[in-house]
Motif scaffolding. Structure first.
Motif, PDB file in Angstrom:
ATOM      1  N   PHE A  92      77.636  22.624  72.888  1.00  0.00           N
ATOM      2  CA  PHE A  92      77.609  22.249  71.086  1.00  0.00           C
ATOM      3  C   PHE A  92      76.174  21.640  70.809  1.00  0.00           C
ATOM      4  N   GLU A  93      75.669  20.756  71.670  1.00  0.00           N
ATOM      5  CA  GLU A  93      74.259  19.984  71.473  1.00  0.00           C
ATOM      6  C   GLU A  93      73.369  20.706  70.962  1.00  0.00           C
ATOM      7  N   ARG A  94      73.355  22.134  71.555  1.00  0.00           N
ATOM      8  CA  ARG A  94      72.381  23.026  71.056  1.00  0.00           C
ATOM      9  C   ARG A  94      72.479  23.316  69.692  1.00  0.00           C
ATOM     10  N   LEU A  95      73.593  23.153  69.004  1.00  0.00           N
ATOM     11  CA  LEU A  95      73.731  23.611  67.766  1.00  0.00           C
ATOM     12  C   LEU A  95      73.035  22.386  66.678  1.00  0.00           C
ATOM     13  N   SER A  96      72.607  21.449  67.295  1.00  0.00           N
ATOM     14  CA  SER A  96      72.142  20.360  66.268  1.00  0.00           C
ATOM     15  C   SER A  96      71.125  20.940  65.294  1.00  0.00           C
ATOM     16  N   ALA A 132      71.059  12.315  66.170  1.00  0.00           N
ATOM     17  CA  ALA A 132      71.302  13.051  67.441  1.00  0.00           C
ATOM     18  C   ALA A 132      72.671  12.318  68.138  1.00  0.00           C
ATOM     19  N   GLU A 133      73.005  10.998  67.987  1.00  0.00           N
ATOM     20  CA  GLU A 133      73.946  10.524  68.550  1.00  0.00           C
ATOM     21  C   GLU A 133      75.300  11.070  67.878  1.00  0.00           C
ATOM     22  N   VAL A 134      75.167  11.007  66.425  1.00  0.00           N
ATOM     23  CA  VAL A 134      76.404  11.642  65.709  1.00  0.00           C
ATOM     24  C   VAL A 134      76.595  12.940  65.678  1.00  0.00           C
ATOM     25  N   ILE A 135      75.651  13.782  66.074  1.00  0.00           N
ATOM     26  CA  ILE A 135      75.806  15.154  66.321  1.00  0.00           C
ATOM     27  C   ILE A 135      76.760  15.418  67.838  1.00  0.00           C
ATOM     28  N   SER A 136      75.875  14.792  68.627  1.00  0.00           N
ATOM     29  CA  SER A 136      76.369  14.969  69.937  1.00  0.00           C
ATOM     30  C   SER A 136      78.065  14.361  70.193  1.00  0.00           C
ATOM     31  N   VAL A 194      64.624  26.367  61.319  1.00  0.00           N
ATOM     32  CA  VAL A 194      65.357  25.553  62.359  1.00  0.00           C
ATOM     33  C   VAL A 194      66.739  26.413  62.733  1.00  0.00           C
ATOM     34  N   VAL A 195      67.295  26.909  61.526  1.00  0.00           N
ATOM     35  CA  VAL A 195      68.654  27.429  61.782  1.00  0.00           C
ATOM     36  C   VAL A 195      68.600  28.414  62.830  1.00  0.00           C
ATOM     37  N   PHE A 196      67.445  29.548  62.557  1.00  0.00           N
ATOM     38  CA  PHE A 196      67.547  30.584  63.615  1.00  0.00           C
ATOM     39  C   PHE A 196      66.997  30.191  64.868  1.00  0.00           C
ATOM     40  N   ASN A 197      66.014  29.283  64.844  1.00  0.00           N
ATOM     41  CA  ASN A 197      65.530  28.990  66.318  1.00  0.00           C
ATOM     42  C   ASN A 197      66.808  28.223  66.800  1.00  0.00           C
ATOM     43  N   GLY A 198      67.610  27.465  66.369  1.00  0.00           N
ATOM     44  CA  GLY A 198      68.705  26.995  66.792  1.00  0.00           C
ATOM     45  C   GLY A 198      69.759  27.983  67.249  1.00  0.00           C
TER      46      GLY A 198
END
Lengths: 303, 401
Positions: free
Chosen positions: B327-331, B308-312, A111-115
Motif C-alpha cells: 500500500f505504501e507504494r501507492l502514496s 507520509a505517516e498518515v498515508i502509511s 506522479v500518478v503514473f509513476n506511482g
C-alpha cells in the motif's frame, strides 16, 4: 583517459555521431508527442514520459502472453484510449483556467503514473531485451557500426513521422486537427467537433509517446526511474527545436542525441558523468539566446 | 498596545498558539498526553518524544511552503525546481560549516542570502523573459540535473560526491542552559532535540511575520499584480523584470534558510536528499493548502510533515485497504490524485474553504461562499450529460473560448 580528438580518430567521431542519431531518435519521438499536445492544446504535458513508461510496462505484461508485434500495437492502442480519456476528464475542466493549473494537473499525472507503475510492476528492473527482429549483427561501414536495434528505432521514427505527416496534411481528420490547433472558435463555427479533436490529439500523442516508451526499453532495462532522464532529453529536444514545431522536435531530438554522445566521449572522465548536465545547458542556452528554438514561431498575443 | 487590542480574539488565538509552541517539547512528559488516557479506555491521546522532531520538521517545511507559495501562489511564477533551491541551501550550509568553519547559525543565514541572490539573479532575471511553460521546463531540468552537478569530481572536495555531508546534532549553547538553570533552579534544561526545535520554530515564526508584512507591502501588491496580468502590471507602473527577480530572490531566500535548517535538523544531506518528487510534493502542499495565503502555507507544511505517516497508517483506519498489497507504494498515486482533484474542485485549497466558512459565519450568506466545487460539479455533470450520445451538439456550445 582522454579520448583521441576527431582529427586523430575520425572513426570514433563518426561512430559517436551515428550512435547519437540512433539514441536521439528516441528523444525525437517523445519530443514529438510533447510538441503535438503543446501545439494543439497549449498544455505542456509533464506526464508524457511517465505515460510512455506505463505503456512500456503494459507492453511487457502483454509480451508474457503474446508475440512482440501484437503486444506492441495493443500497448499503443491502450495508451491512445487512455490519452483521449485523460484529455476528456482531467485536462478539459482546466482548459479555461490559468496555465499554472494545467501544468499542475499534468504534474499530477506524472506522479500518478509513476506511482501506479511502481505499485503494479514493482521496483525490480524488467528487461525484455531487444526483441528478435532487432537482434543480430551490427551493420558496419569500415569501422563505423550501427546495431540492428538502432536501425530499428530509426526506421520506426521515420515511419511515425511519415504517418503523422500523411495524417495531418492529407486527410480530413488531419485538417480538422490542424484547424482546431490554430483557432478553436473558428473551427467550431465551421462545424468541427472541437472537443473530439482535442481528445484525438491527446490520444495520438499518447500513442506516439507509447512507441517511444516501448522502444526505449529495448535497450534500457525498464524501471520506474527509466523515463526521468529520457523526459529531460525530450524536453531539451523540444526546446531546441521550438516547442511548437514538430520538425523542430525531430531535428532537436537527433541533435540532442549526438551532443549527448559526443559529450560522453570527449569530456574527460575525471569530470564525472555529464549527460544530464549537457541537456540542462542546452535548455538554459536556448532559453537565454533564442527562446523560440530553431524552428518555433514567436507567439504574439493580443491583450 | 491598549488593553482593548490585547483582548481582540485574533490576539488571544495567537497568544494561545504561542504558548502551545513554547511548551510543546515538554508535553510528552505530562500525565494527560503520555498515553494514560488510552489506558483508561478512552481514545488515544499520546504525544511521544518523537513528535518534537516532527514539529521541528514542520518548521522547516513551513519555510519551504511559504517560499513556494510566495513564488507560485502570490506571484504566479511556476517552479518545478524548488527542491533544487532547498538542496542548494542545505549544501551551502554544509560546505560553509564543514570546509570553512563558519558557525552553523551564520552558515544558515549565509546560505539563505546565497540562494536568494543566486535565485534572484540566475533564475529570476532570465525568468523575466520566459513564460509559464518555458519556465517550467527550465526549472524541471534544474532539479533533474542538480544531483549530477553535485557529484561532479571537480567539486568533490566540497560536496563529498555521492556520500554527502553530515554533522553531529547541535548541542544547546552552555549560555542558554546556564540561564535556564539559574532562572528555574535547575528544573529545566534543553536537550539537543528541544534546542533545535526552538531554533527552527523561532525562525519559522519570525519569517512568517516577515512574509506577512512583505505580502501587505508595495512589493507584495506588485507580486499579485504580476500574477493577475503581467501586461496589466506593467501598465500600472510595475517594473516587471525587477519584481520577477525580486519574487524569485525572496522566495529563494526562504528556501535557502529552509534548506539550511533542513540540513541542521536532519544532520545530513546528499545529492538525492531532495528530488523532483519532492518538488512536486511542495507544489501539492501549497495547492492543497491554498495558493497565495500564509494560512495555505501552514496547511501545506502540515501536509509535508505528516503525509507520509498518515498515508502509511491509512490501512489501519480504513478496513478495506488492509488487503491492498504494497500500500505504501501507492502514496504518490494518492497525493497525485489529491493534487488533480484539488485543482479541479477547490482551486483555492483548504485555506480557501476556511475563508469561505468564516465569511459565511460573518453573515455573508451562502452567496458570499465562493465554492468552486459546486460550480465544478455542476459543470462536470453538464459536460457528462452533453457527451452522452445524442447530445453531442451541446458539448461545444456549452463552453466558451
Amino acid at each position: 583517459m582522454l579520448a583521441a580528438p576527431p582529427w586523430e580518430d575520425p572513426d570514433l567521431f563518426a561512430q559517436q555521431i551515428v550512435s547519437g542519431i540512433a539514441s536521439g531518435s528516441l528523444f525525437a519521438i517523445l519530443a514529438l508527442a510533447i510538441v503535438m499536445i503543446y501545439r494543439s492544446t497549449d498544455v505542456l504535458n509533464f506526464g508524457q514520459g511517465e505515460m510512455a513508461l506505463f505503456a512500456a510496462f503494459m507492453s511487457w505484461t502483454f509480451l508474457t502472453r503474446m508475440d512482440f508485434w501484437p503486444a506492441f500495437f495493443l500497448a499503443i492502442l491502450v495508451a491512445a484510449v487512455m490519452g483521449a480519456a485523460l484529455e476528456r476528464f482531467v485536462l478539459r475542466p482546466v482548459s479555461e483556467a490559468p496555465v499554472l493549473n494545467s501544468i499542475v494537473v499534468t504534474l499530477g499525472l506524472f506522479v500518478v503514473f509513476n506511482g501506479l507503475s511502481l505499485w503494479i510492476w514493482g521496483s525490480q528492473p524488467k528487461g525484455y531485451g531487444p526483441f528478435s527482429v532487432f537482434k543480430g549483427d551490427a551493420t558496419c561501414v569500415s569501422d563505423v557500426c550501427i546495431g540492428r536495434l538502432n536501425i530499428g528505432i530509426l526506421v520506426v521514427t521515420l515511419i511515425i513521422m511519415v504517418l503523422l505527416y500523411l495524417l495531418f496534411q492529407h486527410t480530413r481528420l488531419g485538417l480538422a486537427l490542424r484547424a482546431t490547433a490554430q483557432n478553436r472558435t473558428a473551427s467550431r463555427l465551421v462545424g468541427i467537433p472541437v472537443g473530439n479533436m482535442l481528445s484525438i490529439g491527446w490520444g495520438l500523442a499518447a500513442a506516439v509517446g507509447a512507441v517511444a516508451g516501448v522502444m526505449a526499453t529495448q535497450n534500457l532495462s525498464l524501471t520506474t526511474g527509466t523515463m526521468f532522464a529520457v523526459l529531460l532529453f525530450a524536453f531539451a529536444a523540444a526546446v531546441l527545436g521550438g516547442l511548437d514545431s514538430p520538425v523542430g522536435a525531430v531535428v532537436g531530438g537527433l541533435s540532442i542525441g549526438v551532443i549527448k554522445n559526443l559529450a560522453g566521449t570527449y569530456v574527460p572522465p575525471e569530470v564525472g558523468s555529464v549527460d544530464l548536465l549537457v541537456a540542462f545547458l542546452v535548455i538554459v542556452l536556448v532559453l537565454m539566446v533564442r527562446p523560440t528554438g530553431l524552428f518555433g514561431r514567436r507567439a504574439v498575443r493580443r491583450v | 498596545m491598549s488593553v482593548r487590542a490585547l483582548l481582540q480574539p485574533r490576539f488571544l488565538w495567537l497568544s494561545l498558539l504561542g504558548v502551545v509552541l513554547i511548551v510543546f517539547p515538554y508535553v510528552h512528559g505530562w500525565p494527560l498526553f503520555d498515553g494514560s488516557i488510552r489506558n483508561l479506555g478512552f481514545f488515544t491521546l499520546e504525544i511521544t518524544e518523537f513528535r518534537t522532531f516532527n514539529a521541528t520538521m514542520f518548521g522547516v517545511w513551513l519555510l519551504v511552503a511559504m517560499s513556494m507559495n510566495l513564488l507560485t501562489g502570490t506571484s504566479g511564477q511556476i517552479s518545478l525546481g524548488h527542491a533544487a533551491v532547498v538542496l542548494v541551501g542545505a549544501y551551502t550550509t554544509g560546505i560553509l560549516f564543514d570546509e570553512f568553519g563558519v558557525p552553523l547559525a551564520l552558515a544558515v543565514i549565509l546560505a539563505g542570502v546565497f540562494t536568494g541572490v543566486v535565485g534572484g539573479l540566475v533564475i529570476g532575471l532570465p525568468a523575466a523573459r520566459l513564460s509559464g511553460p518555458y519556465l517550467a521546463i527550465a526549472t524541471f531540468s534544474l532539479i533533474i540535473t542538480l544531483p549530477q552537478i553535485l557529484k561532479l569530481n571537480g567539486i568533490n572536495s566540497w560536496t563529498n560526491g555521492a556520500l554527502g555531508i553530515g554533522i553531529r546534532p547541535v548541542e544547546p549553547p552552555n549560555l542558554v542552559n546556564d540561564f535556564l538553570g539559574a532562572v528555574t533552579r535547575d528544573a529545566v534544561s534543553l536537550n539537543e532535540r528541544q534546542w533545535i526545535y526552538y531554533v527552527t520554530i523561532g525562525t519559522a515564526v519570525l519569517m512568517t511575520v516577515l512574509l506577512w508584512n512583505i505580502t501587505r507591502s508595495r512589493i507584495g501588491r506588485a507580486f499579485v499584480a504580476l500574477r493577475d496580468s503581467e501586461i496589466g502590471a506593467e501598465q500600472m507602473g510595475v517594473n516587471v523584470p525587477l519584481y520577477k527577480a525580486l519574487a524569485f530572490g525572496i522566495s529563494s531566500f526562504y528556501a535557502g534558510i529552509g534548506g539550511g535548517l533542513f540540513f541542521v535538523v536532519q544532520t545530513f544531506v546528499a545529492p538525492e536528499s531532495l528530488r523532483f518528487n519532492d518538488s512536486i510534493l511542495f507544489l501539492v502542499a501549497v495547492v492543497i493548502g491554498g495558493l497565495g495565503t500564509i494560512l495555505g502555507s501552514v496547511f501545506g507544511a502540515l501536509f509535508l510533515a505528516f503525509q507520509a505517516e498518515v498515508i502509511s497508517n491509512l490501512p489501519d483506519w480504513i478496513p478495506g485497504l488492509n488487503n491492498v498489497r504494497d500500500f505504501e507504494r501507492l502514496s504518490p498515486v494518492i497525493y497525485g490524485s489529491l493534487l488533480i482533484a484539488t485543482i479541479l474542485t477547490f482551486p483555492r485549497g483548504l485555506a480557501g474553504i476556511v475563508q469561505s466558512l468564516l465569511s459565511l459565519r460573518r453573515g455573508g450568506g451562502i452567496g458570499a461562499m465562493d465554492l468552486p466545487a459546486l460550480s465544478a460539479i455542476r459543470g462536470t455533470l453538464r459536460n457528462l450529460s452533453a457527451s452522452l450520445p445524442g447530445n453531442s451538439d451541446a458539448d461545444d456550445s456549452g463552453k466558451k473560448e
